[in-house]
Design a protein around this motif. Structure first.
Motif, mmCIF file in Angstrom:
data_model
loop_
_atom_site.group_PDB
_atom_site.id
_atom_site.type_symbol
_atom_site.label_atom_id
_atom_site.label_comp_id
_atom_site.label_asym_id
_atom_site.label_seq_id
_atom_site.Cartn_x
_atom_site.Cartn_y
_atom_site.Cartn_z
ATOM 1 N N LEU A 13 106.552 58.167 77.018
ATOM 2 C CA LEU A 13 106.488 58.499 75.598
ATOM 3 C C LEU A 13 105.486 59.635 75.361
ATOM 4 N N GLU A 49 104.713 52.058 72.396
ATOM 5 C CA GLU A 49 104.077 52.889 71.377
ATOM 6 C C GLU A 49 102.645 52.432 71.116
ATOM 7 N N TRP A 80 100.076 59.490 65.144
ATOM 8 C CA TRP A 80 101.086 59.009 64.188
ATOM 9 C C TRP A 80 101.662 60.154 63.379
ATOM 10 N N ARG A 87 104.870 61.389 64.853
ATOM 11 C CA ARG A 87 105.957 60.437 65.062
ATOM 12 C C ARG A 87 106.761 60.259 63.781
ATOM 13 N N ALA A 106 105.357 54.641 61.170
ATOM 14 C CA ALA A 106 104.461 55.728 61.586
ATOM 15 C C ALA A 106 103.830 56.405 60.385
#
Length: 381
Positions: free
Chosen positions: A186, A236, A297, A300, A305
């Motif tokens: 990720l 995440e 964040w 995202r 998010a």
């Protein structure tokens, strides 16, 4: 084994203050290695450490990369700091334990080891593993592969971790490989700069027991390069936790080079991510870490998010403004936090869905209410 000097340009300093750093992050890692070496040189003045230091110098002459690899191991930095401070204060110290560091470097380099080792509960060779047989035969530390990067898994069998920081008694290596592999995929796909910075400053994972209150993580200032981490529920969450701890590691090393907070202050502050009041240095660390969290964040997508971004950009700006309004920062610290706050002010001006703003505001208000119930009125600058 060379020492400094290390310089950070004005542009690199500003980039670090704004949450990034790029190539300057490597300078921070090398500066921390230099700090560890300075500590070891001061310890080597003790007769009990001289033979080990002589071996370390010999290994550095023929295989400097072996010495560098050992000096970079977090347990060496932690031991060197603890021991050098104890020697300076005239407290109980064990300078003869430099033999473990010297032996590890020699084993890595294939140099014969002829040292007398002090008694130890566990005979650990930093960066290699725990000795299990004659001739310094050792059980290697497990490794987790993350693309071109790797993390050693170290449970600190030789000690050196504060009692209040729990370390897991065993490691579920397949679980950690899968979990970290997913988080790393990720990061490298969506946050490549962040991934590169993490790889530069973190080389060791120390698993913690599962936390009943969620994910727990920590970075110890003296154990640069190690992240202490409990199991996390998803990729995440683990990825943002790695981002958080990388920020702490960067700031730890930067504060070796620059005094950002005045010494001796007893002022305490409200931190929107803690249940207890924080001193200025702790608040600065939390603010910098949550700058990184907000940046994660921000990049995202999805409503969850957006809520996290709204929550942490605002929280970090509140604490940055509190630091700037107080008298605890040095002039250099004020420059640092001013740059940091400039980023956060711009982020806080970015429009977000009203629903996300509302949820974030409700979470912030709930935290303030809990904090006040436990600690009294919020501190004011």
């Amino acid at each position: 084994m060379t020492v400094g000097p290390f310089r950070v340009s004005a542009s690199d300093f500003a980039a670090l203050a704004r949450g990034g750093g790029g190539a300057a992050v490597r300078t921070l890692r090398l500066a921390r290695r230099s700090r560890t070496l300075l500590m070891i040189r001061s310890i080597a003045a003790d007769p009990a450490a001289r033979e080990a230091f002589s071996l370390l110098r010999e290994v550095a002459r023929v295989a400097p990369e072996a010495v560098d690899r050992v000096l970079d191991h977090p347990s060496v930095g932690a031991w060197a700091t603890r021991t050098a401070l104890a020697v300076r204060r005239g407290a109980e110290a064990r300078p003869a334990e430099l033999a473990f560091t010297a032996a590890a470097a020699a084993v890595r380099a294939g140099v014969p080891v002829d040292l007398e080792f002090p008694p130890a509960r566990v005979f650990s060779l930093p960066s290699l593993g725990v000795v299990v047989g004659p001739g310094l035969a050792y059980e290697p530390l497990p490794e987790i592969r993350l693309g071109a990067h790797s993390l050693q898994v170290d449970l600190w069998a030789g000690g050196g971790v504060p009692d209040e920081l729990p370390v897991a008694s065993s490691v579920d290596l397949p679980w950690w490989q899968d979990a970290l592999g997913s988080a790393w995929d990720l990061l490298t796909a969506d946050h490549p700069v962040l991934a590169a910075e993490f790889a530069e400053v973190v080389s060791v994972l120390t698993p913690m027991p599962s936390s009943p209150t969620g994910t727990s993580s920590a970075t110890l200032a003296d154990a640069f390069g190690c992240v202490f981490l409990s199991p996390t529920p998803d990729a995440e969450t683990l990825a943002v936790t790695l981002a958080h701890e990388a920020q702490h590691s960067k700031l730890v090393a930067l504060m070796d080079l620059f005094a950002l907070v005045k010494p001796g202050s007893d002022a305490l502050f409200y931190a929107p991510w803690r249940e207890d009041p924080r001193p200025a240095a702790g608040l600065l660390h939390g603010t910098y870490a949550h700058l990184g969290v907000a940046g994660f964040w921000r990049a995202r997508r999805g409503m969850a998010a957006r809520v996290e971004y709204a929550r942490w950009r605002s929280a970090a700006l509140i604490t940055a403004e509190a630091l700037l309004a107080g008298d605890e920062l040095t002039p250099t610290g004020t420059r640092f936090v001013t740059e940091l706050a400039t980023v956060l002010r711009a982020w806080c001006a970015e429009p977000l869905p009203p629903a996300a703003e509302a949820v974030a505001a409700a979470e912030a208000a709930a935290h303030q209410a809990r904090w006040q119930a436990a600690n009294g009125p919020l501190p004011r600058p």
